[in-house]
Design a protein around this motif. Sequence first.
Motif, short mmCIF file in Angstrom:
data_model
loop_
_atom_site.label_atom_id
_atom_site.label_comp_id
_atom_site.label_asym_id
_atom_site.label_seq_id
_atom_site.Cartn_x
_atom_site.Cartn_y
_atom_site.Cartn_z
N GLY A 48 18.35 3.00 2.26
CA GLY A 48 19.56 2.33 1.80
C GLY A 48 19.41 0.83 1.69
N MET A 49 20.45 0.23 1.18
CA MET A 49 20.45 -1.21 0.97
C MET A 49 20.55 -1.99 2.27
N HIS A 50 21.00 -1.36 3.34
CA HIS A 50 21.22 -2.07 4.60
C HIS A 50 20.32 -1.58 5.73
N VAL A 51 19.13 -1.12 5.38
CA VAL A 51 18.19 -0.62 6.38
C VAL A 51 17.79 -1.71 7.36
N LEU A 52 17.54 -2.91 6.88
CA LEU A 52 17.15 -3.99 7.79
C LEU A 52 18.22 -4.25 8.82
N GLU A 53 19.49 -4.27 8.39
CA GLU A 53 20.59 -4.49 9.32
C GLU A 53 20.63 -3.38 10.37
N TYR A 54 20.36 -2.15 9.95
CA TYR A 54 20.33 -1.03 10.89
C TYR A 54 19.29 -1.27 11.98
N PHE A 55 18.10 -1.71 11.59
CA PHE A 55 17.03 -1.94 12.57
C PHE A 55 17.22 -3.23 13.36
N ARG A 56 18.10 -4.10 12.94
CA ARG A 56 18.41 -5.31 13.72
C ARG A 56 19.46 -5.03 14.78
N ASP A 57 19.97 -3.83 14.79
CA ASP A 57 20.90 -3.38 15.83
C ASP A 57 22.13 -4.29 15.94
N GLY A 58 22.66 -4.71 14.79
CA GLY A 58 23.89 -5.51 14.77
C GLY A 58 23.70 -6.99 15.00
N ASN A 59 22.47 -7.45 15.21
CA ASN A 59 22.20 -8.87 15.43
C ASN A 59 21.49 -9.44 14.21
N PRO A 60 22.21 -10.17 13.33
CA PRO A 60 21.61 -10.65 12.08
C PRO A 60 20.40 -11.56 12.25
N SER A 61 20.25 -12.20 13.41
CA SER A 61 19.11 -13.10 13.61
C SER A 61 17.93 -12.41 14.28
N ALA A 62 18.10 -11.15 14.68
CA ALA A 62 17.02 -10.42 15.34
C ALA A 62 16.00 -9.93 14.33
N GLU A 63 14.78 -9.70 14.81
CA GLU A 63 13.74 -9.10 13.98
C GLU A 63 14.06 -7.61 13.82
N ALA A 64 13.90 -7.10 12.60
CA ALA A 64 14.09 -5.67 12.35
C ALA A 64 12.83 -4.93 12.78
N VAL A 65 13.00 -3.95 13.67
CA VAL A 65 11.86 -3.20 14.20
C VAL A 65 12.17 -1.71 14.14
N MET A 66 11.26 -0.96 13.51
CA MET A 66 11.37 0.49 13.44
C MET A 66 10.46 1.07 14.53
N LYS A 67 11.01 1.95 15.37
CA LYS A 67 10.21 2.60 16.42
C LYS A 67 9.67 3.92 15.89
N CYS A 68 8.36 4.06 15.92
CA CYS A 68 7.69 5.30 15.54
C CYS A 68 6.92 5.78 16.76
N GLY A 69 7.51 6.71 17.49
CA GLY A 69 6.93 7.11 18.76
C GLY A 69 7.00 5.92 19.70
N SER A 70 5.88 5.56 20.31
CA SER A 70 5.87 4.39 21.19
C SER A 70 5.43 3.12 20.46
N PHE A 71 5.33 3.18 19.13
CA PHE A 71 4.90 2.04 18.33
C PHE A 71 6.09 1.30 17.74
N ASP A 72 6.07 -0.02 17.79
CA ASP A 72 7.08 -0.86 17.15
C ASP A 72 6.52 -1.37 15.84
N ILE A 73 7.23 -1.07 14.73
CA ILE A 73 6.78 -1.50 13.40
C ILE A 73 7.77 -2.55 12.91
N PRO A 74 7.36 -3.84 12.85
CA PRO A 74 8.27 -4.88 12.33
C PRO A 74 8.54 -4.66 10.85
N ILE A 75 9.78 -4.80 10.44
CA ILE A 75 10.21 -4.59 9.06
C ILE A 75 10.77 -5.89 8.53
N SER A 76 10.43 -6.22 7.29
CA SER A 76 11.04 -7.41 6.68
C SER A 76 11.40 -7.11 5.25
#
Length: 152
Positions: A124-152
Amino acid sequence: MFLRLLPPLLVAATPVFAEVDLCPMTDDGANCVRILACIGEQGRWFHGRAFGRGEGTLAGVVNDGATCAGDWTSRNAFGTGQANVVCDDGMSATVIYFYQDEYIGTALGKGISNREEVVQSWSGMHVLEYFRDGNPSAEAVMKCGSFDIPIS
């Protein structure tokens, strides 16, 4: 919604497709949205695009270099749909997704691959916001298992 780039441990330090125009092939960017997915628990992830409204196609790459393509469709009035994808490494998957907001196409999905790996997806158009967990200044991070994948 995806590069034989780097081993999963190094990927955690590299944002996924930073500063890339994700939808250059459509005249109307609203008909093209980002897809992200985790495949299994070993840090494998997919990045791609979905085209269309109500139904359409999708394409992308897995972080290990496999290219994938498929289709998707809305299934009913209850905000669900199905995506089917086939990759050139032999993997295929079916994902059932649920819209958070059908108009903008934001969806969460879960499915399984032909290799019996759980596939979890976000689109979707707001995937980054979803991964920022409601904090617009936070880094967007997708968790895949125990791995953190930064998203931009």
